[in-house]
Write an enzyme that holds these catalytic residues in place. Structure first.
Site, short mmCIF file in Angstrom:
data_model
loop_
_atom_site.label_atom_id
_atom_site.label_comp_id
_atom_site.label_asym_id
_atom_site.label_seq_id
_atom_site.Cartn_x
_atom_site.Cartn_y
_atom_site.Cartn_z
N SER A 110 72.19 20.80 -109.74
CA SER A 110 72.11 19.38 -110.00
C SER A 110 72.89 18.68 -108.90
O SER A 110 73.81 19.26 -108.32
CB SER A 110 72.74 19.08 -111.36
OG SER A 110 73.20 17.75 -111.43
N LYS A 162 75.04 23.16 -114.02
CA LYS A 162 73.63 23.23 -114.41
C LYS A 162 72.87 24.40 -113.80
O LYS A 162 73.13 24.80 -112.66
CB LYS A 162 72.91 21.93 -114.01
CG LYS A 162 73.15 20.77 -114.96
CD LYS A 162 72.91 21.06 -116.43
CE LYS A 162 71.56 20.72 -116.97
NZ LYS A 162 70.83 19.61 -116.51
N ASN A 208 69.03 24.63 -114.00
CA ASN A 208 67.84 23.99 -114.55
C ASN A 208 66.62 24.90 -114.49
O ASN A 208 66.48 25.70 -113.56
CB ASN A 208 67.55 22.70 -113.78
CG ASN A 208 68.53 21.60 -114.13
OD1 ASN A 208 68.99 21.51 -115.26
ND2 ASN A 208 68.89 20.79 -113.14
N ARG A 216 20.97 12.79 -104.45
CA ARG A 216 22.38 12.92 -104.05
C ARG A 216 23.08 11.61 -104.40
O ARG A 216 22.56 10.54 -104.09
CB ARG A 216 22.53 13.24 -102.55
CG ARG A 216 22.01 14.66 -102.26
CD ARG A 216 22.41 15.21 -100.89
NE ARG A 216 21.67 14.57 -99.82
CZ ARG A 216 22.21 13.86 -98.85
NH1 ARG A 216 23.52 13.72 -98.78
NH2 ARG A 216 21.44 13.30 -97.94
N ARG A 223 32.36 34.60 -108.99
CA ARG A 223 30.94 34.87 -108.71
C ARG A 223 30.11 33.59 -108.81
O ARG A 223 29.30 33.28 -107.95
CB ARG A 223 30.39 35.88 -109.71
CG ARG A 223 30.67 37.32 -109.32
CD ARG A 223 29.91 38.26 -110.24
NE ARG A 223 30.27 38.03 -111.62
CZ ARG A 223 31.35 38.53 -112.20
NH1 ARG A 223 32.19 39.31 -111.52
NH2 ARG A 223 31.62 38.28 -113.45
#
Lengths: 456, 456, 456, 456
Positions: C274, C280, C282, C313, C183
């Site tokens: 990997s 792996k 990860n 400005r 808003r």
């Protein structure tokens, strides 16, 4: 001493940034200025002697200066005013010449540099102590097998000594950076109102030279009132160092986890306990260092933002530095000091390191077996074959060796005794030992370079 | 080219950080790795030749790599996979050896270093161009009188050349810092999964050495996967430089104010206009540079925060660098490029500078008259006397000279002709000329040191 | 699509910040302005219709606009110029009124707001999806025992559901903050050159009102050209959210550690592998989210620093926002999107959680036994007694229960069966269940408040 | 009082963050906890009375606590230990129950909240005072003509009242944000070691409710030990406010420039002088506020970075907050206080504002004449025509009116008397007056909303 000071700060450095020390810094400038000007014939040497005799912080009242500084906009104005009064009481003639030809910023910047010089000397020594402690630790654990971890997952075997050598390698670089920073930062500020030394007429350069000699500071080609890169480089140098300290502390805190338990901060009566948990041994040093590593980068960015200072002397940017620089130095020095103490007495559980190499039931040797196969069937195919086997091992809760032993491609290329060898290869650590040697050699060389003052 | 790119960035540097360039960086690593390993006898040289022949970014499809990178967690994994396929189509045997013994981070870090090396070369050259432009400007305006301003207030007369010499002095330091940073940053990343080069057995160091030769990169004592101080120092070095660029831009924007109007960014068709104000000539370069000086300190703090990387290779901190470093380099280079163009063609209104020295009706000579009195009555008393007179002058809108001429203490010590002299002292600029000489000499020396590669 | 985009960003949001979208945002402003002015009788409605018909981004050439923007200092000037040409080709009369009474910043700021509004809508929906996923997870694991950890050490038993409820509780707050931010941020920018709507004479307010209606944006009391708090609050709101996302990701990455192994990011073909380690898996999402949590705080600080904009400005501060705001939104949205996907499919190993409660050999029940003793001998004494016993247990590698069973004070107050009970108390989880209920109720209430638009 | 404290800080807030106050905050928590637990029957009310009687900071020795905190890792542990001793000396039985069921973080967080609540009350009141001062100023100068400036260039006439209304409009928003933040932040921390209140068995919720009543703090659905968004939102709220304060201070410092001289910080004996320049009247308040606006964004980013706290209670992130939050509050409050004093007594030179409207020889009316022509020949053509004329005017140092009078297109559409009118239009200020009315009305409404507690 304030409540959180001994927790976050190192006394040896903190006392260099007390109010007294800040006042004394400005007074040291004023005294040296008087002597330099007397040497150049601007007034008699007796005048300088009188002024010097009053330039002692204990003659000044902090509260009164503080209130006057709030009005004036800086602490040098009331210091000079009060100094002039003090001198005047002793010798009216001498009082005429206090602060001759200088501006507030000359006293504030140079005074701060003197404090900073002492502080960086302490930091440099402590950094050397940390490097030495890391060198011992790395040497001692050169061959101690341990799980290497990437992305917080076990990856390959490594040695604890190699990990510590990585820490040391970075600290060695910070030693050289700091040595450079120490020289960089020892540059006199003296320019008068707009940096031209106008009030000294033709004698400006000679007085500046003498003043530099008095304070043992380099005389710059031109004053740097609104050019703050030198002082900011001290900030970034310390921020870089704090980043590495944070990295080491993070590692220690991870290795101290209940489920990992490979290293511990040294125990001490009343250290790292909890108000409710009797079994706790908290990584207090890690917390302190990680807090510093969270705070210092932002403080360094304040210093960098503050560089945009207006014209001959700016409004706001310079003022931002006054509390931020001591904060950066204090936090970095505190983190360094506590981490050094901790590293020097770190408890290392090598048995647990060995134990943790077993917990994956062989998965940690996956790359070793892959490389053994790769020579035969190619790296990508070996990768895919072993990857598939690790998935089976995890799903069926079997050891990787057992799964591989049931694969025809594997058994074709790797007979059982070869597999045994691979799954025992805690020494699958490649060039670790040679790397440690190189880092230790660099450590020794760094120490020599710094001692000899040839750090660049 | 994206919409805001030519506004903020310098094309010569920006194109070094395109997706193609990033992919090519990783491929250059893979090709050099293959050649180095072939040289060390790990596989035949023909294999390396085949691999090298496929290491061209134009053979790769960015979109496919991008989508695969999102799954894999990094762009090297799909690059290696696709490269292996490409090589395999040409020679099945060669495909076995793609990426042999390396880890993703080796390719990503080293690839980035190659991009960065080219970029820093451009930045260094441009910084030299800026220094030369400033040197000319300072020399030309060595004796141009102008109002010196502190706290955004007129303070003393100075020369425009002295102000520019201050800018130049800082830029000279940045040249040396950058030269150091360029060396610092050219260090190979090559360690395999946990930094031990385990997959290469005993051949690790030899391969690393050969790889460094292939890429013309220094071989470090130990890989630096989770120790990011070298790359962070590039970030802080550029941030320090950007701070000075911002300071110069701030000064230019202030001098361009309607009410000051002493210098102007060069005019060009369509430059610095407004969508609604026909008379506007906006400081466009200043805006761009100040925007960079607002952004780069925070980006540098991200790099410093990201240093706390876990264990052998971290999770998150490293990833944060991938977009932040190119951003820092791009913003710094853009600011530098546009400021250099602007300084090289800066319009200077020396008449207006003279005019602005008059607007205070003599207040700007207050220190000069104070110093003339100080020798007689002491600095503090002279200060108080003149301060009181300036208040009268301001309040009654009279000239300071007129007010002082009515003060008995003043007239006692300073006869009318002496006062006349003081209130005409646009040359009350002390050591300005000597300082300019020193800075210009340092400029020449800096250029020589950098050319000779002896910048340390 | 660029190489790293799908890794860090969420497509649904990223496309809202394309160059096309940025141009269309400005054009939507220009079209709506024309219609509003026509409605207020400034020119005929046919003029507005013609202008509107040309306000389509596909009519514009990005590269040409980009080059012109670099000269002009902003992208609105060339957009307006090119739009005027386009309109002029269709209707010379209509071309007279393009951009009537507005300034570049009106078009740029409002155009950006329109992009941002769409983006925040996506973020809000995704945040709802994350909250729902967390609510399910918390409900499901309401009673799943797990080790609670403080300072990275096991502390007390807790439930996995309680941990997730903590995550959810914070996310609920972020939903309300974001609803407020949405808003807050939908406020028209329209003021002409200095914010007075001078060029519209008396019709300013009426045109502004009509323009707000056209764009469905609130009309502010006064333009906000150099007051950026509203847009900065969007930045800080997203930064706060990203902090919590980072906290959840950090927790997931720690729980995924090899030695802990309690939860896992969902598996997928090609995910989290990997380039060299076949075993792996990860934490790719955690890495992405942690990278965002490292970067966004610094970007937010850039926005806050940039608030110091000059006069009507500013110069530089405003320009800094143009790339930083889309970056903040993009990184926050990307982190949110990937974390939501991950949480929705998180793999939870409840057996391992149980197992990990055993690894301390009873130390995790230390507080429980302490509290049982405390009622008898006082909290501090109980603390000291149990603390001493834990030290013995650790040193002698015995279970805590066994050590305590040998202490007379303990056995006096706690008979063996009572000790058994305590050392089995995986349900020593206090008010966990009630807290989960409250958080789940708040989750439902938050969803209702947001749906009904009564989030404040 | 330390040397720089009165310069940067506001005494009324600073004393709320003294060491004593920090200790008292923790003790207030402990005392309230005892009373709440006694009310719920955990122990007799006499116990609570005894504990309460010892919870006075003056009974505690800061230095001893500080040294013990450094070992323990937090200040609550020694406070609890020392409190237990104190209570034990009075009543051994009561000493058994000190800190019953709580963890250190409960005491530290809640204690800090109590300090923060008092501080925010002061800040809110001062922000109201600033708003009132701005409202008066805006009303008074509603019609005072002044040059509007964009990009640091004169753009159009405006009124000084409109500029001040812009300041006020932002401050009104900050009042509402702060009111929201004050509620947001008043949420009890109480969860025991892992946030489950395990040590209280079934009585956890009842004790928490009673404790909330004792301290007048909202009881959350779940503890927030490692979820720091509420406290971070206080940080970002204050950072947003400080951004606006910085913007106002920047404007004041620019308006105070020697060459502009439109407003002045109020004069006072010893205020804003220089140690060497007798004529100086430096913008001291602006410097202080701009310094804060340089520092607070970075400190806020530290708070945001520190949100990534591990598991049930983190290591490092939490510790980072302890000094950073008081710093943010102190700097923001100091900047607010000094700016309020300055705005309330701002000296405004309306004559000089009028004078400055003349310095461009009519260029400031360029948009007015352009809009007058635009109705006839179209906006773009009018823009180009007037733009060309301004260039001629600047180059030939003639007035714009004179140049335009020689242009046939202009004279065709704008007869001489019309041109005269335009070049006298200091009232070319559009909707300024109506905007001021709206902002003043919003100011009154904001004050009412805050007083009535209905600020959302």
């Amino acid at each position: 001493m304030s409540l959180l000071e001994p927790l976050f700060r190192w006394k040896a450095v903190e006392e260099l940034f007390s109010d007294r020390a800040r006042i004394q810094g400005m007074l040291d400038f004023e005294a040296a200025l008087a002597r330099a000007e007397a040497r150049k014939g601007i007034f008699p040497k007796a005048v300088a002697a009188t002024i010097t005799s009053k330039c002692r912080a204990e003659f000044f009242e902090v509260d009164a200066l503080a209130n006057a500084a709030a009005l004036a906009g800086n602490p040098a104005i009331p210091v000079v005013k009060q100094l002039t009064s003090l001198v005047g009481k002793a010798d009216k003639e001498a009082a005429k010449f206090v602060h001759w030809g200088a501006t507030s910023q000359d006293a504030i910047d140079t005074g701060f540099l003197l404090q900073q010089r002492d502080a960086l000397k302490q930091v440099a020594a402590e950094l050397g102590r940390l490097a030495d402690a890391l060198a011992s630790l790395s040497k001692k654990h050169r061959a101690t097998p341990a799980a290497g971890r990437t992305w917080l997952q076990q990856a390959l075997p490594t040695t604890f000594g190699l990990r510590v050598a990585g820490w040391l390698d970075a600290i060695n670089r910070h030693r050289l950076r700091l040595a450079h920073g120490q020289r960089q930062a020892c540059v006199l500020q003296f320019g008068g109102a707009v940096g031209s030394l106008a009030a000294l007429g033709a004698k400006g350069p000679a007085v500046a030279k003498a003043l530099g000699e008095e304070l043992n500071l380099e005389v710059p080609d031109i004053p740097w009132h609104s050019h703050r890169d030198r002082i900011c480089e001290v900030a970034t140098t310390l921020a870089l160092m704090t980043g590495t300290l944070g990295k080491i502390a993070r590692d220690i805190s991870l290795l101290m986890q209940t489920e990992v338990a490979e290293v511990f901060e040294p125990a001490a009566e009343g250290r790292g306990g909890s108000s409710t948990l009797p079994q706790k041994r908290n990584p207090v040093t890690a917390a302190i260092v990680l807090a510093a590593a969270t705070r210092v980068p932002a403080l360094a960015s304040s210093m960098l933002s503050a560089m945009v200072q207006e014209q001959e002397r700016g409004v706001g940017g310079w003022h931002a530095e006054w509390e931020v620089m001591p904060e950066i130095i204090g936090l970095a020095a505190g983190a360094l000091h506590y981490l050094t103490d901790t590293v020097a007495a770190l408890e290392v559980d090598t048995e647990r390191m060995l134990h943790n190499l077993e917990v994956t039931h062989g998965l940690i040797f996956a790359e070793a077996v892959q490389m053994a196969l790769a020579g035969e069937i190619g790296l990508r195919e070996a990768h895919e074959l072993v990857e598939a086997s690790t998935k089976v091992a995890l799903k069926e809760k079997r050891s990787l060796r057992e799964v591989l032993a049931g694969d025809k491609v594997v058994t074709k290329h790797l007979p059982s005794d070869r597999l045994d060898l691979i799954f025992n290869s805690k020494d699958y650590t490649g060039s670790a030992s040679e790397m440690i040697d190189r880092v230790l050699a660099a450590h020794a060389a760094t120490a020599r370079r710094i001692e000899s003052g040839k750090s660049e």
